[in-house]
Design an enzyme around this catalytic site. Structure first.
Site, PDB file in Angstrom:
ATOM      1  N   GLY A   1       0.800  -1.212   0.000  1.00  0.00           N
ATOM      2  CA  GLY A   1       0.000   0.000   0.000  1.00  0.00           C
ATOM      3  C   GLY A   1       0.835   1.265   0.000  1.00  0.00           C
ATOM      4  O   GLY A   1       2.066   1.244   0.151  1.00  0.00           O
ATOM      5  N   HIS A   2       0.130   2.406  -0.143  1.00  0.00           N
ATOM      6  CA  HIS A   2       0.839   3.688  -0.224  1.00  0.00           C
ATOM      7  C   HIS A   2       1.574   4.012   1.078  1.00  0.00           C
ATOM      8  O   HIS A   2       1.109   3.729   2.171  1.00  0.00           O
ATOM      9  CB  HIS A   2      -0.102   4.826  -0.617  1.00  0.00           C
ATOM     10  CG  HIS A   2      -1.301   5.013   0.264  1.00  0.00           C
ATOM     11  ND1 HIS A   2      -2.441   5.623  -0.187  1.00  0.00           N
ATOM     12  CD2 HIS A   2      -1.554   4.666   1.547  1.00  0.00           C
ATOM     13  CE1 HIS A   2      -3.332   5.663   0.791  1.00  0.00           C
ATOM     14  NE2 HIS A   2      -2.818   5.084   1.841  1.00  0.00           N
ATOM     15  N   ASN A   3       2.746   4.591   0.894  1.00  0.00           N
ATOM     16  CA  ASN A   3       3.601   5.055   1.994  1.00  0.00           C
ATOM     17  C   ASN A   3       4.175   3.940   2.871  1.00  0.00           C
ATOM     18  O   ASN A   3       4.724   4.213   3.939  1.00  0.00           O
ATOM     19  CB  ASN A   3       2.872   6.072   2.865  1.00  0.00           C
ATOM     20  CG  ASN A   3       2.543   7.340   2.098  1.00  0.00           C
ATOM     21  OD1 ASN A   3       1.440   7.468   1.570  1.00  0.00           O
ATOM     22  ND2 ASN A   3       3.489   8.250   1.998  1.00  0.00           N
TER      23      ASN A   3
END
Length: 348
Positions: free
Chosen positions: A250-252
């Site tokens: 997922g993002h980050n």
């Protein structure tokens, strides 16, 4: 019998002395003997090199026709007559190095296929292979010796270090990649993260994902795995990290060095992994937690809280492995305990 030459042509025969040097193995005699490939114990012939590690394969070792076998000290007495013992500390590791002698990664065939599309301002350094229908976006920078396979996409402004490989249908967007990064077939890096806000009326309003993906040197991403770009900051995979097939990052998310993330794992946004973390198949890690360096997450575990460094966790919700095993043992005892009516507990 070695690899099928239609698909895996050998780089050519090798002398036993060369093989032993690559494997860091010791042997007796026949340094100039020629071998043509590697093969499993049960399939190897007199011109093949095999490896043995573990007593469960003792029958195959005793029956092998291999010309030479990589094996630990003290087991060479089980070899058939005429088979050379290549004695080494870590036979499987040695086998990987020997196999690479016969089957090195393909080198680029320099050139740009006439069907490829190269955007305005893109730079492609010397020695690169750009395959059929590949797309190189505007202002992208492709380092020397890269291979961009058929139908692969490098997005606008992306940067690839030397010796990167994008296999067929892989895509790289909003990304800065180090040297020797590999995206296997269908891998998707830099796609939009799963970010939205839901209104009181149930409308999902997308939050623009404006971060990047940073891939350290020698990161490898498996077939059809996905790595989202950051929502604001960056998604970062540390040097040497390996993603298996069908992994979702997922993002980050941030990983340290040398992490191993196995098939069908999902890691939610903003989770952080230290160095050399192992996450086994089908495990899930919730967002905004930390998994410490050298921790190990068991298959199908559900990690909902921080994991201290060096800790093994299993189960869902994930607990330290020893606690989980004790809990399972207690559950079995409870299930087997007699009931008030005198009958045994547990399943009928």
């Amino acid at each position: 019998m070695g690899a099928d030459p239609r698909f895996f042509p050998s780089a050519g025969p090798r002398r036993l002395a060369e093989i032993a040097a690559a494997a860091e193995a010791r042997f007796a005699g026949e340094a100039e003997r020629i071998f043509t490939d590697v093969a499993p114990l049960a399939l190897a012939g007199p011109e093949d090199v095999a490896f043995y590690e573990g007593r469960r394969h003792i029958a195959a070792l005793k029956a092998t026709r291999a010309g030479a076998v990589l094996l630990p000290a003290g087991t060479e007495g089980d070899l058939p007559a005429g088979t050379i013992a290549l004695i080494c500390a870590a036979p499987q590791l040695a086998y990987a190095r020997v196999a690479a002698l016969f089957h090195p990664r393909p080198r680029p065939v320099p050139g740009i296929h006439p069907t490829a599309v190269v955007g305005e301002g893109a730079t492609i350094e010397e020695g690169c292979e750009i395959g059929p229908f590949a797309v190189i976006g505007a202002r992208a920078e492709i380092g020397p010796g890269c291979i961009i396979g058929p139908h692969a996409v490098v997005g606008d402004g992306c940067v690839l270090g030397a010796g990167c490989i994008l296999r067929s249908h892989a895509s790289l967007l909003h990304c800065l990649a180090g040297v020797a990064v590999v995206l296997n077939e269908g891998a998707r890096v830099g796609g939009e993260g799963y970010g939205f806000v839901t209104t009181p009326m149930g409308e999902h309003v997308t939050v623009p994902q404006i971060g990047r993906v940073i891939l350290g040197d020698a990161v490898e991403i498996g077939v059809n795995a996905c790595v989202d770009r950051g929502a604001g900051g960056d998604t970062v995979l540390g040097p040497g990290t390996r993603l298996d097939n069908l992994v979702q990052i997922g993002h980050n998310v941030k990983t340290g060095r040398g992490c191993v993330i196995v098939a069908q794992v999902g890691i939610a946004g903003s989770a952080e992994l230290g160095d050399f973390v192992v996450v086994a198949a089908q495990a899930g890690v919730v967002g905004h937690i930390t998994v410490g360096s050298k921790a190990r997450v068991g298959a199908q575990a559900g990690v909902m809280n921080d994991v201290p460094p060096g800790t093994d966790v299993v189960g869902s919700p994930a607990w330290p492995a020893r606690e989980t095993m004790r809990a399972f043992a207690r559950l079995r005892q409870l299930a087997a305990a007699p009931k008030k009516d005198g009958t045994s507990g547990g399943s009928p």
